[in-house]
Design an enzyme around this catalytic site. Sequence first.
Site, PDB file in Angstrom:
ATOM      1  N   CYS A  89      62.007 110.841 -93.422  1.00 42.01           N
ATOM      2  CA  CYS A  89      61.335 109.588 -93.817  1.00 42.01           C
ATOM      3  C   CYS A  89      60.381 109.812 -94.985  1.00 42.01           C
ATOM      4  O   CYS A  89      59.364 110.491 -94.839  1.00 42.01           O
ATOM      5  CB  CYS A  89      60.598 109.027 -92.603  1.00 42.01           C
ATOM      6  SG  CYS A  89      59.584 107.586 -92.975  1.00 42.01           S
ATOM      7  N   CYS A  92      56.794 108.591 -94.436  1.00 45.51           N
ATOM      8  CA  CYS A  92      56.087 109.504 -93.532  1.00 45.51           C
ATOM      9  C   CYS A  92      55.507 110.680 -94.313  1.00 45.51           C
ATOM     10  O   CYS A  92      54.358 111.083 -94.103  1.00 45.51           O
ATOM     11  CB  CYS A  92      57.024 110.035 -92.449  1.00 45.51           C
ATOM     12  SG  CYS A  92      57.725 108.770 -91.384  1.00 45.51           S
TER      13      CYS A  92
END
Length: 165
Positions: A89, A92
Site C-alpha cells: 500500500c 501506508c
Amino acid sequence: MRNLLLMSVTLVMMMIVVACSGSSNTKTTEVLSTQSDTVVMESVENTETMSDSNVEEQESVEESENAQVKEAGDSKGKLEVLDFFATWCGPCKAMAPAMEQMEKKYAGKIEFRKIDIDKEPELANQYNITGVPTIVVLSRDGKILDSTVGLQTVDELDKMFSALL
C-alpha cells in the site's frame, strides 16, 4: 512475456488504488485484496528488477513489529493506536513517517501498534478493516474511541491523538 508482465503490473496498480480507497463494500474489497495479493505474488516472481534484499529486509522488520502485536486492546491502561497497513500500500508507506513522529511525541501516553493486514487477517477482520491505511484508537478498556481510513497528515494525526488525552 513482457506484455503479460506489463499487463499484470498495470492490473496490480489498479487494484491497489481501489483497495486503498477505503471502499465501504467489504465483499468487493476482500475479493480485490485477494486478487491483488495473487497478482502481486506472480509479478514479484516474474520480475527480476525488484531488489530481493530490500523486500527481505522490509519483511524482517514487519515480522518483528507483528511479533509485538499480542492482542489488541491489551495495553495495560494506556490509550492504544492500531495502525493497520499493508506492505503493498503506497499511502501506508507515505504515512509511516508521520506515525513514527506521533509515536515519539506521545511515548508513554499512547501505545502504538503496527498491524500488517496480510499477516494478521483475523485482527483486521475483528476491527472490520476495509481499506488501508486505517488508524483505530482504543480506550484504556479496549473500546473503539476513534478511527480513520486513508492517508493522514502529521497535523491530522496530532489533532486526533491530542483530543483523546
